[in-house]
Design an enzyme around this catalytic site. Structure first.
Site, PDB file in Angstrom:
ATOM      1  N   GLN A 203     -26.499 -70.093  99.812  1.00 43.93           N
ATOM      2  CA  GLN A 203     -25.206 -69.990  99.121  1.00 43.93           C
ATOM      3  C   GLN A 203     -24.502 -68.676  99.474  1.00 43.93           C
ATOM      4  O   GLN A 203     -23.299 -68.646  99.745  1.00 43.93           O
ATOM      5  CB  GLN A 203     -25.456 -70.066  97.609  1.00 43.93           C
ATOM      6  CG  GLN A 203     -24.253 -69.699  96.755  1.00 43.93           C
ATOM      7  CD  GLN A 203     -24.501 -69.931  95.273  1.00 43.93           C
ATOM      8  OE1 GLN A 203     -24.443 -71.064  94.825  1.00 43.93           O
ATOM      9  NE2 GLN A 203     -24.763 -68.886  94.508  1.00 43.93           N
TER      10      GLN A 203
ATOM     11  N   SER B   1     -34.878 -68.059  87.292  1.00 41.50           N
ATOM     12  CA  SER B   1     -33.901 -69.132  87.458  1.00 41.50           C
ATOM     13  C   SER B   1     -33.702 -69.789  86.101  1.00 41.50           C
ATOM     14  O   SER B   1     -34.662 -69.928  85.325  1.00 41.50           O
ATOM     15  CB  SER B   1     -34.462 -70.170  88.443  1.00 41.50           C
ATOM     16  OG  SER B   1     -33.746 -71.382  88.336  1.00 41.50           O
ATOM     17  N   SER B   2     -32.477 -70.214  85.828  1.00 43.46           N
ATOM     18  CA  SER B   2     -32.241 -70.932  84.564  1.00 43.46           C
ATOM     19  C   SER B   2     -33.078 -72.193  84.527  1.00 43.46           C
ATOM     20  O   SER B   2     -33.479 -72.659  83.463  1.00 43.46           O
ATOM     21  CB  SER B   2     -30.757 -71.285  84.429  1.00 43.46           C
ATOM     22  OG  SER B   2     -29.993 -70.106  84.500  1.00 43.46           O
TER      23      SER B   2
ATOM     24  N   HIS C  46     -29.609 -62.538  85.875  1.00 45.28           N
ATOM     25  CA  HIS C  46     -28.164 -62.430  85.646  1.00 45.28           C
ATOM     26  C   HIS C  46     -27.812 -61.024  85.127  1.00 45.28           C
ATOM     27  O   HIS C  46     -26.808 -60.436  85.533  1.00 45.28           O
ATOM     28  CB  HIS C  46     -27.708 -63.434  84.585  1.00 45.28           C
ATOM     29  CG  HIS C  46     -27.804 -64.868  84.983  1.00 45.28           C
ATOM     30  ND1 HIS C  46     -28.705 -65.737  84.418  1.00 45.28           N
ATOM     31  CD2 HIS C  46     -27.096 -65.601  85.889  1.00 45.28           C
ATOM     32  CE1 HIS C  46     -28.553 -66.942  84.940  1.00 45.28           C
ATOM     33  NE2 HIS C  46     -27.594 -66.880  85.849  1.00 45.28           N
TER      34      HIS C  46
ATOM     35  N   GLN D 119     -20.588 -79.313  91.888  1.00 46.70           N
ATOM     36  CA  GLN D 119     -21.685 -78.912  92.782  1.00 46.70           C
ATOM     37  C   GLN D 119     -22.984 -79.641  92.449  1.00 46.70           C
ATOM     38  O   GLN D 119     -24.023 -79.358  93.044  1.00 46.70           O
ATOM     39  CB  GLN D 119     -21.864 -77.400  92.781  1.00 46.70           C
ATOM     40  CG  GLN D 119     -22.461 -76.789  91.524  1.00 46.70           C
ATOM     41  CD  GLN D 119     -22.475 -75.274  91.594  1.00 46.70           C
ATOM     42  OE1 GLN D 119     -21.445 -74.609  91.505  1.00 46.70           O
ATOM     43  NE2 GLN D 119     -23.655 -74.689  91.763  1.00 46.70           N
TER      44      GLN D 119
ATOM     45  N   MET E 260     -23.490 -69.707  86.052  1.00 50.69           N
ATOM     46  CA  MET E 260     -23.432 -70.964  85.298  1.00 50.69           C
ATOM     47  C   MET E 260     -24.112 -70.786  83.939  1.00 50.69           C
ATOM     48  O   MET E 260     -24.470 -71.757  83.276  1.00 50.69           O
ATOM     49  CB  MET E 260     -24.080 -72.105  86.095  1.00 50.69           C
ATOM     50  CG  MET E 260     -23.355 -72.351  87.426  1.00 50.69           C
ATOM     51  SD  MET E 260     -23.518 -74.025  88.057  1.00 50.69           S
ATOM     52  CE  MET E 260     -25.272 -74.156  88.254  1.00 50.69           C
ATOM     53  N   GLY E 261     -24.279 -69.537  83.525  1.00 50.23           N
ATOM     54  CA  GLY E 261     -24.773 -69.267  82.177  1.00 50.23           C
ATOM     55  C   GLY E 261     -26.272 -69.421  82.027  1.00 50.23           C
ATOM     56  O   GLY E 261     -27.022 -69.467  82.992  1.00 50.23           O
TER      57      GLY E 261
HETATM   58  O1  PAF Z   1     -25.209 -69.555  91.747  1.00 44.84           O
HETATM   59  C1  PAF Z   1     -24.604 -70.098  90.812  1.00 44.84           C
HETATM   60  O2  PAF Z   1     -24.909 -69.895  89.631  1.00 44.84           O
HETATM   61  C2  PAF Z   1     -23.452 -71.033  91.124  1.00 44.84           C
HETATM   62  O3  PAF Z   1     -23.689 -71.754  92.283  1.00 44.84           O
HETATM   63  C3  PAF Z   1     -22.090 -70.320  91.199  1.00 44.84           C
HETATM   64  C4  PAF Z   1     -22.048 -69.307  92.331  1.00 44.84           C
HETATM   65  C5  PAF Z   1     -21.809 -69.618  89.882  1.00 44.84           C
HETATM   66  C6  PAF Z   1     -20.982 -71.341  91.448  1.00 44.84           C
HETATM   67  O4  PAF Z   1     -20.929 -72.297  90.439  1.00 44.84           O
END
Ligand code: PAF
Length: 280
Positions: free
Chosen positions: A153, A185-186, A37, A61, A30-31
């Site tokens: 997740q 974490s962002s 990342h 979400q 999600m950038g």
């Molecule tokens: O973990 C995340 O950043 C998000 O939940 C994902 C897997 C990109 C789905 O939007």
């Protein structure tokens, strides 16, 4: 690096890559990239010939009272960082591209989404599995990489991939931490300096639990009592949940063993943070 916004173009590009005999790794994000990342990207780079990173802040979400509007975004900086990591394609669709006006489908993984974050964030995992399934169908990767910080997740996505027969290898990547142990974490960008200190309650609790287990404690109730007391000693911290669960079923455990994961979610001020780890 190619930047693609359209689904049709992304699918055509992936098809060409496959026709050329290349393997594709996908890193869904999600950038607002941080070192966590970038490590997923480096891992993906090693696993496949071509690396696709998706950047999409997925509205479905987020709950109605969550941080969709203020979720941190910086596309220019993200594109520069992705390019430095030798990403082949940055796929950045917008919401209208992903969810047309007639959109009405959700994927639900039933039992694994009930406990932990599922209890606190109704509909969250349906939003995640739905967007991840869409990304898989659009990008058609051979493998996809997810961070283990979002441990539930990862378990849920693995279940969906098995249940729906996606021919994709799901790879988890270890949690990337700051020098003092805070999981990257962002959402850490929301924290004031004082909150940043309090956020250490997560890693400190994990360390406390590991210390107790290595000293012979296996009783989960006694472990959780100590952890809760430790967490509550940090200013501004509200505990959403702390649980010791089985790494595969996410069912709560009474005794610690090798399948046990300590899973935690807290609010530090208005910011919700999660962390987890093995205990032995
Ligand atoms: O973990 C995340 O950043 C998000 O939940 C994902 C897997 C990109 C789905 O939007």
């Amino acid at each position: 690096m190619e930047i693609i916004h359209s689904i049709a173009e992304m699918t055509a590009t992936s098809r060409q890559m496959r026709q050329a005999g290349s393997t594709i790794a996908l890193v869904p994000t999600m950038g607002f990239f941080h070192e966590g990342h970038l490590q997923l990207m480096r891992f993906g780079r090693q696993r496949a010939d071509r690396l696709v990173v998706s950047l999409f802040v997925n509205p479905i979400q987020f709950g109605p009272n969550e941080d969709l509007q203020r979720y941190p975004r910086d596309f220019g900086r993200d594109a520069t960082l992705a390019e430095q990591e030798r990403v082949d394609v940055l796929f950045a669709p917008d919401s209208r591209e992903m969810y047309g006006p007639e959109f009405q489908t959700r994927i639900t993984v039933e039992h694994l989404t009930a406990p932990l974050c599922g209890g606190q964030r109704p509909g969250h995992f349906d939003g995640v599995t739905t967007v991840v399934a869409k990304l898989f169908n659009i990008v058609h990767p051979h493998s996809a990489i997810f961070g283990e910080k979002d441990f539930q997740q990862l378990v849920v996505i693995r279940r969906m991939v098995d249940d729906l027969n996606f021919d994709i290898t799901i790879l988890g990547h270890v949690i990337v931490r700051e020098h003092d142990g805070l999981a990257m974490s962002s959402r850490n960008s929301y924290l004031s300096p004082d909150e940043r200190q309090s956020a250490l309650c997560l890693y400190e609790s994990l360390q406390l639990a590991r210390h107790m287990v290595s000293a012979g404690e296996v009783d989960v109730d006694r472990l959780l009592k100590e952890i809760l007391a430790r967490m509550q000693s940090y200013p501004g911290v509200t505990v959403d949940y702390v649980a010791v669960v089985d790494q595969a079923t996410l069912q709560e455990k009474k005794k610690v063993d090798r399948s046990a994961i300590l899973a935690m979610a807290v609010r530090v001020g208005a910011t919700r943070l999660i962390d987890n780890g093995r205990l032995c």
